[in-house]
Design an enzyme around this catalytic site. Structure first.
Site, PDB file in Angstrom:
ATOM      1  N   GLU A  85       0.814  -1.217   0.000  1.00  0.00           N
ATOM      2  CA  GLU A  85       0.000   0.000   0.000  1.00  0.00           C
ATOM      3  C   GLU A  85       0.854   1.277   0.000  1.00  0.00           C
ATOM      4  O   GLU A  85       0.332   2.371  -0.206  1.00  0.00           O
ATOM      5  CB  GLU A  85      -0.945  -0.007   1.202  1.00  0.00           C
ATOM      6  CG  GLU A  85      -1.936  -1.160   1.142  1.00  0.00           C
ATOM      7  CD  GLU A  85      -2.833  -1.230   2.363  1.00  0.00           C
ATOM      8  OE1 GLU A  85      -4.056  -1.100   2.198  1.00  0.00           O
ATOM      9  OE2 GLU A  85      -2.318  -1.422   3.475  1.00  0.00           O
TER      10      GLU A  85
ATOM     11  N   ASP B 144     -12.059  -4.862  -2.795  1.00  0.00           N
ATOM     12  CA  ASP B 144     -13.089  -5.899  -2.625  1.00  0.00           C
ATOM     13  C   ASP B 144     -14.381  -5.190  -2.255  1.00  0.00           C
ATOM     14  O   ASP B 144     -14.391  -3.976  -2.034  1.00  0.00           O
ATOM     15  CB  ASP B 144     -12.665  -6.874  -1.506  1.00  0.00           C
ATOM     16  CG  ASP B 144     -12.429  -6.145  -0.189  1.00  0.00           C
ATOM     17  OD1 ASP B 144     -11.259  -5.851   0.133  1.00  0.00           O
ATOM     18  OD2 ASP B 144     -13.393  -5.811   0.500  1.00  0.00           O
TER      19      ASP B 144
HETATM   20  N1  ADE Z   1      -9.526  -3.254   3.696  1.00  0.00           N
HETATM   21  C1  ADE Z   1      -9.712  -3.739   2.459  1.00  0.00           C
HETATM   22  N2  ADE Z   1     -10.842  -4.460   2.384  1.00  0.00           N
HETATM   23  C2  ADE Z   1     -11.398  -4.426   3.621  1.00  0.00           C
HETATM   24  C3  ADE Z   1     -12.557  -5.003   4.189  1.00  0.00           C
HETATM   25  N3  ADE Z   1     -13.378  -5.751   3.457  1.00  0.00           N
HETATM   26  N4  ADE Z   1     -12.812  -4.773   5.510  1.00  0.00           N
HETATM   27  C4  ADE Z   1     -11.959  -4.026   6.245  1.00  0.00           C
HETATM   28  N5  ADE Z   1     -10.840  -3.469   5.758  1.00  0.00           N
HETATM   29  C5  ADE Z   1     -10.560  -3.658   4.455  1.00  0.00           C
END
Ligand code: ADE
Length: 254
Positions: free
Chosen positions: A13, A216
């Site tokens: 990141e 996601d």
């Molecule tokens: N960072 C990236 N995806 C995430 C998720 N689904 N929940 C918490 N932090 C995240």
């Protein structure tokens, strides 16, 4: 020129920021609380770059060290997040104009989400820093259009600005992401650090901004999508955004 703190949770990141600092000159490393703080210059901008690791405590302690030990004037957090709003897709970028902690609940003593004794639930990011990041994101997406089209097809990634919510949970089920949508209809994305950084920066009057690429959609596919995106594209997005942001900042500096 003012000193900028740059934070991320995981190495991908931060992209190639540390290499870019080394290309600019000497980089001094100081270890505090088992974290390495890299002090140098990136694209002409004096900065302290560090990995906070995951979670709100990690983000809060790292931000506190950046402020107290290094005296940074501003902090930028870069990384990935889960999309919460139904319009937000994998590959989009979210700039956090407001941040809050979705898992903070001292009710019935205090209203749900409110930071007890501070009387606040949401914290505003700095508008100038956020706008500068948004411009960097737009030019990154425009410059990388062909490569991104090959990956995302008919849905080219977009930049969103709005609320990011944070908590000490990796959100990875339809039930949980739907609960977030119902409780916080303005939430665009969820991650695990921004709200803590926001609280620390508010308490110290330090301007901050948060930029997150959506890895996601916080549902049952989230673990797989997160890992695949982080390794395939996390670094490309962070490097591309930070480079454009820092070059523009250098150009504007007195
Ligand atoms: N960072 C990236 N995806 C995430 C998720 N689904 N929940 C918490 N932090 C995240």
């Amino acid at each position: 020129m003012s000193l900028l703190g740059i934070m991320a949770a995981l190495p991908q990141e931060l992209g190639s920021l540390i290499e870019s600092m080394k290309a600019c000159g000497e980089v001094r490393v100081q270890v505090i609380g088992r974290r390495e703080y890299h002090i140098g210059v990136a694209f002409g901008v004096p900065c302290v770059a560090t990995l906070a690791r995951i979670g709100k405590v990690a983000a809060a302690t790292t931000a506190t060290a950046l402020i107290h030990v290094f005296g940074v004037d501003e902090i930028v957090f870069t990384g990935v997040a889960g999309g919460v709003h139904p319009d937000v897709r994998v590959g989009d970028i979210v700039i956090g104009e407001s941040l809050m902690q979705h898992d903070l609940d001292a009710s019935p003593l205090f209203p749900r989400f409110e930071v007890p004794l501070l009387g606040m639930a949401t914290f505003s990011a700095d508008s100038a820093l956020s706008s500068a990041l948004a411009s960097a994101c737009s030019s990154f997406l425009a410059d990388e259009h062909s490569a991104l089209e090959a990956r995302f097809g008919v849905h080219p990634p977009k930049v969103y600005r709005g609320m990011i919510v944070s908590g000490d949970r990796f959100v990875s089920s339809h039930a949980e992401v739907n609960a977030l949508r119902s409780a916080l209809p303005d939430a665009l994305a969820v991650e695990m650090e921004g709200g803590a950084l926001a609280q620390v920066c508010f308490e110290h009057d330090v301007p901050f901004a948060v930029v997150r690429t959506v890895s996601d959609t916080a549902d049952a596919d989230a673990p797989e999508s997160f890992i695949e995106f982080l390794h395939a594209l996390g670094g490309t997005y962070s490097s591309g955004i930070l480079q454009r942001f820092l070059v523009a900042r250098r150009a504007l500096a007195p």
